[in-house]
Design a protein around this motif. Structure first.
Motif, PDB file in Angstrom:
ATOM      1  N   UNK A 368       0.830  -1.205   0.000  1.00  0.00           N
ATOM      2  CA  UNK A 368       0.000   0.000   0.000  1.00  0.00           C
ATOM      3  C   UNK A 368       0.864   1.255   0.000  1.00  0.00           C
ATOM      4  N   UNK A 369       1.914   1.253   0.819  1.00  0.00           N
ATOM      5  CA  UNK A 369       2.806   2.403   0.861  1.00  0.00           C
ATOM      6  C   UNK A 369       3.526   2.620  -0.454  1.00  0.00           C
ATOM      7  N   UNK A 370       3.918   1.546  -1.112  1.00  0.00           N
ATOM      8  CA  UNK A 370       4.608   1.647  -2.400  1.00  0.00           C
ATOM      9  C   UNK A 370       3.690   2.230  -3.465  1.00  0.00           C
ATOM     10  N   UNK A 371       2.455   1.717  -3.541  1.00  0.00           N
ATOM     11  CA  UNK A 371       1.510   2.222  -4.537  1.00  0.00           C
ATOM     12  C   UNK A 371       1.143   3.678  -4.260  1.00  0.00           C
ATOM     13  N   UNK A 372       0.968   4.011  -2.981  1.00  0.00           N
ATOM     14  CA  UNK A 372       0.645   5.390  -2.630  1.00  0.00           C
ATOM     15  C   UNK A 372       1.756   6.350  -3.014  1.00  0.00           C
ATOM     16  N   UNK A 373       3.002   5.949  -2.771  1.00  0.00           N
ATOM     17  CA  UNK A 373       4.136   6.807  -3.117  1.00  0.00           C
ATOM     18  C   UNK A 373       4.267   6.960  -4.626  1.00  0.00           C
ATOM     19  N   UNK A 374       4.120   5.849  -5.360  1.00  0.00           N
ATOM     20  CA  UNK A 374       4.233   5.909  -6.822  1.00  0.00           C
ATOM     21  C   UNK A 374       3.132   6.792  -7.413  1.00  0.00           C
ATOM     22  N   UNK A 375       1.918   6.690  -6.871  1.00  0.00           N
ATOM     23  CA  UNK A 375       0.798   7.493  -7.374  1.00  0.00           C
ATOM     24  C   UNK A 375       1.021   8.970  -7.094  1.00  0.00           C
ATOM     25  N   UNK A 376       1.461   9.285  -5.898  1.00  0.00           N
ATOM     26  CA  UNK A 376       1.717  10.678  -5.547  1.00  0.00           C
ATOM     27  C   UNK A 376       2.797  11.274  -6.440  1.00  0.00           C
ATOM     28  N   UNK A 377       3.874  10.508  -6.680  1.00  0.00           N
ATOM     29  CA  UNK A 377       4.957  11.008  -7.530  1.00  0.00           C
ATOM     30  C   UNK A 377       4.512  11.141  -8.979  1.00  0.00           C
ATOM     31  N   UNK A 378       3.600  10.287  -9.404  1.00  0.00           N
ATOM     32  CA  UNK A 378       3.059  10.404 -10.761  1.00  0.00           C
ATOM     33  C   UNK A 378       2.296  11.716 -10.918  1.00  0.00           C
ATOM     34  N   UNK A 379       1.430  12.032  -9.961  1.00  0.00           N
ATOM     35  CA  UNK A 379       0.670  13.272 -10.028  1.00  0.00           C
ATOM     36  C   UNK A 379       1.586  14.495  -9.921  1.00  0.00           C
ATOM     37  N   UNK A 380       2.564  14.416  -9.026  1.00  0.00           N
ATOM     38  CA  UNK A 380       3.514  15.516  -8.861  1.00  0.00           C
ATOM     39  C   UNK A 380       4.291  15.770 -10.153  1.00  0.00           C
ATOM     40  N   UNK A 381       4.713  14.680 -10.814  1.00  0.00           N
ATOM     41  CA  UNK A 381       5.508  14.829 -12.034  1.00  0.00           C
ATOM     42  C   UNK A 381       4.716  15.505 -13.149  1.00  0.00           C
ATOM     43  N   UNK A 561       0.267   0.049 -15.202  1.00  0.00           N
ATOM     44  CA  UNK A 561       1.583   0.011 -15.836  1.00  0.00           C
ATOM     45  C   UNK A 561       2.310   1.323 -15.967  1.00  0.00           C
ATOM     46  N   UNK A 562       1.726   2.434 -15.497  1.00  0.00           N
ATOM     47  CA  UNK A 562       2.378   3.735 -15.619  1.00  0.00           C
ATOM     48  C   UNK A 562       3.327   3.944 -14.442  1.00  0.00           C
ATOM     49  N   UNK A 563       4.579   4.281 -14.714  1.00  0.00           N
ATOM     50  CA  UNK A 563       5.552   4.571 -13.667  1.00  0.00           C
ATOM     51  C   UNK A 563       5.803   6.069 -13.566  1.00  0.00           C
ATOM     52  N   UNK A 564       5.992   6.600 -12.372  1.00  0.00           N
ATOM     53  CA  UNK A 564       6.396   8.007 -12.258  1.00  0.00           C
ATOM     54  C   UNK A 564       7.819   8.170 -12.779  1.00  0.00           C
ATOM     55  N   UNK A 565       8.159   9.320 -13.372  1.00  0.00           N
ATOM     56  CA  UNK A 565       9.500   9.516 -13.940  1.00  0.00           C
ATOM     57  C   UNK A 565      10.525   9.870 -12.864  1.00  0.00           C
ATOM     58  N   UNK A 566      10.749   8.946 -11.944  1.00  0.00           N
ATOM     59  CA  UNK A 566      11.746   9.116 -10.883  1.00  0.00           C
ATOM     60  C   UNK A 566      12.620   7.872 -10.860  1.00  0.00           C
ATOM     61  N   UNK A 567      13.670   7.913 -10.049  1.00  0.00           N
ATOM     62  CA  UNK A 567      14.575   6.766  -9.931  1.00  0.00           C
ATOM     63  C   UNK A 567      13.905   5.690  -9.074  1.00  0.00           C
ATOM     64  N   UNK A 568      13.519   4.590  -9.698  1.00  0.00           N
ATOM     65  CA  UNK A 568      12.871   3.486  -8.980  1.00  0.00           C
ATOM     66  C   UNK A 568      13.893   2.359  -8.837  1.00  0.00           C
ATOM     67  N   UNK A 569      14.148   1.945  -7.603  1.00  0.00           N
ATOM     68  CA  UNK A 569      15.159   0.912  -7.369  1.00  0.00           C
ATOM     69  C   UNK A 569      14.679  -0.438  -7.895  1.00  0.00           C
ATOM     70  N   UNK A 570      15.611  -1.361  -8.170  1.00  0.00           N
ATOM     71  CA  UNK A 570      15.195  -2.711  -8.608  1.00  0.00           C
ATOM     72  C   UNK A 570      14.245  -3.383  -7.623  1.00  0.00           C
ATOM     73  N   UNK A 571      14.456  -3.156  -6.313  1.00  0.00           N
ATOM     74  CA  UNK A 571      13.531  -3.747  -5.319  1.00  0.00           C
ATOM     75  C   UNK A 571      12.125  -3.202  -5.502  1.00  0.00           C
ATOM     76  N   UNK A 572      12.034  -1.892  -5.668  1.00  0.00           N
ATOM     77  CA  UNK A 572      10.714  -1.278  -5.844  1.00  0.00           C
ATOM     78  C   UNK A 572      10.072  -1.745  -7.141  1.00  0.00           C
ATOM     79  N   UNK A 573      10.867  -1.863  -8.213  1.00  0.00           N
ATOM     80  CA  UNK A 573      10.345  -2.370  -9.484  1.00  0.00           C
ATOM     81  C   UNK A 573       9.770  -3.773  -9.303  1.00  0.00           C
ATOM     82  N   UNK A 574      10.486  -4.611  -8.561  1.00  0.00           N
ATOM     83  CA  UNK A 574      10.045  -5.982  -8.332  1.00  0.00           C
ATOM     84  C   UNK A 574       8.686  -6.005  -7.619  1.00  0.00           C
ATOM     85  N   UNK A 575       8.540  -5.194  -6.569  1.00  0.00           N
ATOM     86  CA  UNK A 575       7.293  -5.227  -5.805  1.00  0.00           C
ATOM     87  C   UNK A 575       6.163  -4.497  -6.522  1.00  0.00           C
TER      88      UNK A 575
END
Length: 709
Positions: A368-381, A561-575
């Motif tokens: 949940x925290x990962x999806x929330x962070x990715x969504x927030x960064x997507x909107x911010x970007x 499938x949309x990723x925010x344009x930030x540096x996403x670590x391999x661990x985060x990509x995996x999850x």
């Protein structure tokens, strides 16, 4: 001719020679003309963008040139700590012109207040609650003290406007303006706001459309509602990582950026305590800051952090606003804040040194925290930030203001009370039903055409000279925790009452404490330090309206499938990949999804946010499961809902949207709710729980039925 030439020459001399500035920043330049002309204004700039000086320099120049006397400028902040931080700067600026500044809030001693009343400062730094207390105090001649008032600066104005403190602030400013008998210039300062024009109209109150007004936002075109006024994604260093637990978060923080000063934001006090304890156990110099720590404990932590180098401070949103914590290197965010605006505030704590970038490392603790962070960064970007909208229908604040007015003026005409707010809605004639209720239930006395404080108001709010009447929030009861005579902070009483085996231990200020004695009558708990084993807990304060429609829809985009344009670590990509697999059937690019599971459960996956889903559940009536726990992502439907039933229901529902049902316990969370007719109290909260626009958008989308085998 440069705007700086319009400032008082003595002030310009000190800007150049004392501060050593070669010139002013764009915001400071552009604010001079409208503020000296007397315009109401919103000044927009990123954190550390020089907003205080942008407001102070023109107003101090006007003060000298116009020979203002007495307390002519109020500087209002949402936090006492922010006022404490600003006082030395404003004392310096006023002293250059032979003027004075002083501080007045709940922590200021009686002796200092007496000196302020005897010799009024030119600039008074305060909170709305303290202004209200001055208006109702028998010790303050408010007619005399505020007689010279000319301007009000509201710092972090967006932090006020988005909740009930904003309505309280507006109401107090209108009463002050009525006291002085002339318009008072209003200047709001904000770093993050998506609708500055609307915010300025709100700040103007009864002067909206009557007083000249200006939005000062250098290098920015006039933003539309929902449009960011912040740095672009290319100018900052953002990384998203997945760590999976608090323990792992502490390990990462301890290992990274050694030798640097790091500010870590958490979304709860409990998490601040747990992470702080784990960092200390790993040998990291760690300080903590949150609302349940004592003032002295927070000040010690913030001062030590400001002076240290290789260290971490872990905080809730208490350090989100512009309190100076020194030369900061890194911001780390655990999971994600609930708004882009909060993220922008936090991001703005970094990158203040020449050549450094603003930065933030997100550490997600779970899916949940990962999806929330990715969504927030997507909107911010995308350059999006939430518009600041005042909560609708603040009837409980109207009731509080009517009672406060009758303390300020022992007798108020029962036909003239609305004039004290200059006929500003909702403090105008529309409040007459509330006045009648207050009179009928003994909160107000009505005699000979005059209103005065009644016996029920004395009984409910009269303790300690009506001090409880000046604050607009209800705080859950907490016990004060003391080590000897030193106050450490406050804890939830349930930690002191629940059954346990062995000694009772608390976690507070990042340390474990063993309870030695509990004074139940005075709500005090005495402790001694121990090595480990403490627990932290606090009950939530206020209403939780969940995540917005826009951010929840961004979660859906991430899952598609949309990723925010930030540096996403391999661990985060995996999850993220695992989360997309997990929610494969629950998201669909063409609309929403209704899924019937093997056990008979039927869920409508709307991805619409808490308030829209609450509105949908109420509107669907018998089709929805009654009294369900509303969440951001889905609405539970009856097990026998078919596609035919759904088509009929969804065809009629959009034109008959219903406000959410209100839990009686939630209504009690509105302070002063007992001073309202029950029907109005429920209506107030129901309107605030609703998102009619979001619900209508969901109903307009195609629905796909899925039956799982």
């Amino acid at each position: 001719m440069s705007g700086i030439d319009d400032l008082e020459p003595a002030l310009v001399h000190h800007i150049v020679n004392t501060l050593g500035w070669s010139g002013l920043r764009p915001l400071q330049e552009e604010a001079i003309a409208p503020l000296i002309a007397g315009d109401d204004a919103i000044l927009l700039a990123p954190t550390a963008g020089g907003k205080t000086e942008a407001a102070a320099f023109p107003l101090l120049s006007k003060m000298v040139q116009g020979r203002w006397s007495g307390t002519s400028v109020l500087y209002v902040c949402p936090l006492k700590a922010l006022l404490n931080n600003l006082l030395p700067r404003l004392e310096t600026y006023t002293s250059w012109l032979g003027r004075t500044a002083a501080l007045w809030h709940g922590d200021v001693t009686a002796g200092v207040r007496k000196r302020i009343l005897a010799a009024r400062p030119d600039v008074l730094l305060t909170t709305p609650e303290s202004l209200e207390a001055m208006l109702v105090s028998a010790n303050v001649d408010h007619m005399s003290f505020f007689s010279g008032l000319r301007a009000v600066v509201v710092d972090e104005v967006h932090a006020f406007a988005g909740d009930d403190r904003g309505w309280h602030l507006l109401a107090v400013l209108e009463r002050l303006q009525h006291v002085v008998g002339r318009p008072v210039q209003r200047v709001g300062l904000s770093a993050t706001v998506g609708n500055p024009d609307e915010l300025l109209l709100w700040l103007q109150g009864s002067g909206a459309g009557k007083q000249p007004s200006t939005v000062v936002a250098p290098h920015l075109s006039a933003p539309k509602p929902g449009t960011a006024v912040s740095s672009s994604a290319s100018l900052v260093d953002i990384q998203l990582d997945y760590v999976g637990s608090v323990d792992n978060a502490a390990t990462v923080i301890a290992a990274l950026h050694r030798g640097e000063k790091r500010l870590v934001f958490c979304e709860s006090r409990r998490l601040v305590e747990e992470l702080g304890e784990k960092l200390r156990a790993k040998g990291v110099t760690t300080f903590l800051s949150h609302a349940s720590l004592s003032v002295d404990e927070r000040r010690r932590a913030e001062q030590a952090f400001a002076e240290a180098r290789d260290c971490v401070i872990v905080s809730t949103s208490t350090l989100e606003l512009g309190i100076d914590v020194g030369d900061l290197d890194r911001v780390i965010q655990i999971d994600a804040p609930t708004t882009v605006a909060s993220f922008l505030q936090r991001l703005g704590r970094t990158g203040r040194r020449p050549g450094s970038l603003r930065n933030c490392l997100f550490l997600a603790l779970d899916e949940s925290g990962l999806l929330g962070a990715a969504a927030l960064l997507l909107q911010w970007s995308r350059g999006w930030v939430e518009p600041v909208v005042a909560p609708p229908e603040p009837r409980h604040i109207v009731a509080q203001q009517l009672l406060a007015l009758c303390l300020q003026e022992p007798q108020v005409g029962d036909e003239l009370w609305q004039e004290r707010w200059n006929n500003l809605g909702p403090f105008d004639r529309s409040a007459e039903p509330i006045v009648r209720y207050l009179v009928d239930n003994g909160y107000l006395d009505q005699d000979g055409g005059l209103l005065s404080i009644g016996p029920e108001a004395e009984r409910r709010f009269g303790h300690r000279h009506f001090m409880n009447l000046t604050a607009v929030f209800t705080s859950p009861p907490q016990f004060t925790v003391l080590q000897g005579r030193r106050e450490i902070g406050k804890t939830d009483p349930s930690l002191l009452t629940e059954k346990i085996n062995g000694p009772r231990r608390l976690l507070l200020a990042g340390r474990s404490w063993q309870v030695t004695y509990i004074d139940w009558k005075r709500k005090r708990c005495f402790v001694e330090p121990v090595d480990s084993g403490g627990r932290a807990k606090w009950s939530g304060a206020g209403s939780n309206f969940g995540v917005s429609f826009e951010l929840t829809r961004a979660v859906r985009e991430v899952l598609l499938g949309v990723n925010p344009p930030v540096d996403i670590t391999p661990r985060a990509e995996k999850y993220l990949a695992q989360a997309r697999e997990h929610f494969l059937e629950e998201v669909h690019p063409g609309g929403t999804v209704i899924i019937r599971s093997p056990g008979g459960y039927v869920k409508w996956w709307t991805w619409a946010g808490h308030r829209a889903n609450a509105t949908l559940a109420s509107t669907l009536g018998e089709v929805a499961v009654p009294a369900q726990q509303v969440n951001d992502c889905w609405v539970r439907l009856r097990d026998d809902v078919s596609s035919d039933v759904w088509k009929h229901m969804s065809a009629t529902a959009p034109g008959n949207l219903c406000l959410p049902e209100v839990d009686e316990r939630a209504v009690k969370g509105l302070k002063f709710v007992d001073a309202l007719p029950p029907r109005l109290a429920e209506s107030t909260l129901a309107r605030r729980l609703a998102d009619l626009e979001g619900a209508a958008r969901v109903f307009s989308e195609p629905v796909r039925f899925v039956v799982r085998p």
